[in-house]
Scaffold this motif. Structure first.
Motif, mmCIF file in Angstrom:
data_model
loop_
_atom_site.group_PDB
_atom_site.id
_atom_site.type_symbol
_atom_site.label_atom_id
_atom_site.label_comp_id
_atom_site.label_asym_id
_atom_site.label_seq_id
_atom_site.Cartn_x
_atom_site.Cartn_y
_atom_site.Cartn_z
ATOM 1 N N PRO A 59 0.828 -1.218 0.000
ATOM 2 C CA PRO A 59 0.000 0.000 0.000
ATOM 3 C C PRO A 59 0.863 1.269 0.000
ATOM 4 O O PRO A 59 2.050 1.217 0.343
ATOM 5 C CB PRO A 59 -0.782 -0.104 1.316
ATOM 6 C CG PRO A 59 -0.573 -1.483 1.809
ATOM 7 C CD PRO A 59 0.675 -2.009 1.198
ATOM 8 N N ASP A 60 0.244 2.391 -0.343
ATOM 9 C CA ASP A 60 0.991 3.650 -0.471
ATOM 10 C C ASP A 60 1.708 4.050 0.817
ATOM 11 O O ASP A 60 2.819 4.583 0.771
ATOM 12 C CB ASP A 60 0.057 4.787 -0.916
ATOM 13 C CG ASP A 60 -0.281 4.645 -2.396
ATOM 14 O OD1 ASP A 60 0.436 3.882 -3.089
ATOM 15 O OD2 ASP A 60 -1.261 5.269 -2.840
ATOM 16 N N ASP A 61 1.071 3.798 1.983
ATOM 17 C CA ASP A 61 1.748 4.224 3.216
ATOM 18 C C ASP A 61 2.954 3.330 3.539
ATOM 19 O O ASP A 61 3.743 3.642 4.426
ATOM 20 C CB ASP A 61 0.772 4.304 4.407
ATOM 21 C CG ASP A 61 0.071 2.993 4.705
ATOM 22 O OD1 ASP A 61 -0.042 2.158 3.785
ATOM 23 O OD2 ASP A 61 -0.381 2.797 5.849
ATOM 24 N N MET A 62 3.094 2.249 2.799
ATOM 25 C CA MET A 62 4.250 1.355 2.982
ATOM 26 C C MET A 62 5.074 1.327 1.681
ATOM 27 O O MET A 62 5.736 0.335 1.376
ATOM 28 C CB MET A 62 3.718 -0.055 3.304
ATOM 29 C CG MET A 62 4.701 -1.025 3.916
ATOM 30 S SD MET A 62 4.064 -2.706 3.698
ATOM 31 C CE MET A 62 5.211 -3.649 4.679
ATOM 32 N N ALA A 63 5.016 2.429 0.932
ATOM 33 C CA ALA A 63 5.580 2.448 -0.431
ATOM 34 C C ALA A 63 7.063 2.051 -0.459
ATOM 35 O O ALA A 63 7.516 1.417 -1.420
ATOM 36 C CB ALA A 63 5.395 3.816 -1.063
ATOM 37 N N ALA A 64 7.825 2.387 0.599
ATOM 38 C CA ALA A 64 9.255 2.067 0.600
ATOM 39 C C ALA A 64 9.491 0.557 0.566
ATOM 40 O O ALA A 64 10.575 0.093 0.196
ATOM 41 C CB ALA A 64 9.923 2.673 1.834
ATOM 42 N N PHE A 65 8.471 -0.215 0.950
ATOM 43 C CA PHE A 65 8.621 -1.671 0.948
ATOM 44 C C PHE A 65 8.696 -2.223 -0.488
ATOM 45 O O PHE A 65 9.202 -3.316 -0.707
ATOM 46 C CB PHE A 65 7.461 -2.326 1.705
ATOM 47 C CG PHE A 65 7.717 -3.750 2.094
ATOM 48 C CD1 PHE A 65 8.512 -4.066 3.192
ATOM 49 C CD2 PHE A 65 7.179 -4.795 1.345
ATOM 50 C CE1 PHE A 65 8.763 -5.379 3.539
ATOM 51 C CE2 PHE A 65 7.423 -6.113 1.691
ATOM 52 C CZ PHE A 65 8.214 -6.413 2.793
#
Ligand SMILES: [Zn+2]
Length: 347
Positions: free
Chosen positions: A44-50
């Motif tokens: 998801p966008d709030d975990m984009a760095a993943f």
């Protein structure tokens, strides 16, 4: 960046195994890689760095199949067969602790399989690792977990009749998940649903298992129909075309569900860890088992090869000698290049 020279042969070995049809009873290595790649992109966008962080977790998705040769406990982690239990057994009510669950079921791990408990165990480890900033361990546990999640979405990993051996359909396991899927499945067929937070991972994993198991009768029926339409043979193109025609929807939706569910579990680990900042990706993850520390080389000293059937040993020997030759060519050619470049620079 180029990986250190010493890991090249291992990497090559892993990549070669990706292409082997039935090195193990599991989705072909290619599907594990496609699932992991799509699941990383599905963060998801709030975990984009993943999305970047998960890139080195793609290839290690196949390592658990390679740990089987040196770790006799590994096999049971790849399946769960609810139809071993009494018909009225409630899998959702099974203990969440693996040892207690096995005691309640009255089976050893290798009989029923323990994939659901392996997944929830690795999820907990991944969560703790993210919480304590141990990102290498988080990546390794998350990569290993990906394999078992994908395997549980393969219906024949959720039945005691896993190879059609109880219905005179021997070999259906590899025909379906490996030979057919490799020939017809394309990664662009995957359109996963958005990843979501999983409230109750154990329950969710059991729901995925139950759904996977519910597809088994149709898959076995498709094999019978395809064989009949191919004049009683299972080694012809017409058999595989018919089998794909009959199972495409199920196979694509299961691979797609594996992507959605895997990305949801990765997201859940991160949320439960308190949404810590995600670092830059590692260049490469170690190949050793997160369970027992064994490597992916079955000829490694100390491995329990002596207990494996002779045919398996011969098969392994062929694979590993091919890999040895390839690795040798790589090493020799890089030495040769090194000498040439030294000569060119006058050293
Ligand atoms: Zn597997």
């Amino acid at each position: 960046m180029t990986p250190p020279r010493s890991v090249l042969p291992l990497r090559l070995a892993a990549l070669l195994l990706v292409g082997l049809p039935s090195a193990a009873l599991a989705w072909a290595g290619a599907q594990h890689i496609q699932i992991n790649r799509a699941a990383g992109r599905n963060a998801p966008d709030d975990m984009a760095a993943f999305r970047a962080f998960s890139r080195p977790m793609v290839l290690p998705g196949i390592y658990p199949d390679l740990w089987k040769a040196a770790d006799l406990d590994e096999g049971a982690r790849h399946y769960f067969e609810p139809d071993r239990l009494a018909p009225d057994a409630d899998i959702f009510a099974l203990p969440r602790d693996q040892a207690q669950a096995l005691a309640a079921m009255g089976f050893r791990a290798e009989i029923t399989g323990v994939a659901p408990w392996t997944i929830t165990d690795l999820l907990a480890k991944m969560t703790d690792a993210m919480r304590t900033n141990d990102w290498l361990w988080a990546a390794r546990c998350g990569a290993a977990m990906s394999h078992y999640v994908a395997d549980l979405h393969m219906p024949l990993h959720c039945t005691r009749n896993f190879n059609g051996q109880e219905t005179w359909q021997h070999g259906i396991h590899t025909r379906l998940e490996s030979d057919m899927t490799k020939a017809f499945f394309q990664p662009d067929m995957i359109t996963p649903a958005p990843a979501v937070y999983v409230e109750d991972p154990f329950r969710a994993v059991m729901e995925w298992t139950a759904h996977s198991a519910s597809l088994v009768p149709d898959i076995l029926k498709a094999d019978v129909i395809a064989k009949r339409s191919a004049g009683g043979r299972v080694d012809t193109e017409s058999y595989y075309r018919k089998l794909w025609e009959l199972t495409e929807d199920a196979v694509v939706s299961q691979i797609q569900a594996a992507v959605t569910h895997l990305s949801s579990l990765w997201y859940t680990a991160w949320v439960d860890a308190g949404k810590p900042p995600i670092p830059e990706p590692f260049e490469e993850l170690p190949t050793a088992s997160v369970h027992s520390g064994v490597g992916i080389d079955p000829l490694a000293e100390g491995g329990p090869l002596g207990t494996l059937p002779r045919q398996k040993k011969a098969y392994d020997a062929i694979i590993w000698s091919v890999m040895g030759v390839v690795a040798l060519i790589v090493i020799l050619s890089s030495l040769h290049r090194g000498r040439q470049s030294r000569r060119a620079s006058g050293k």
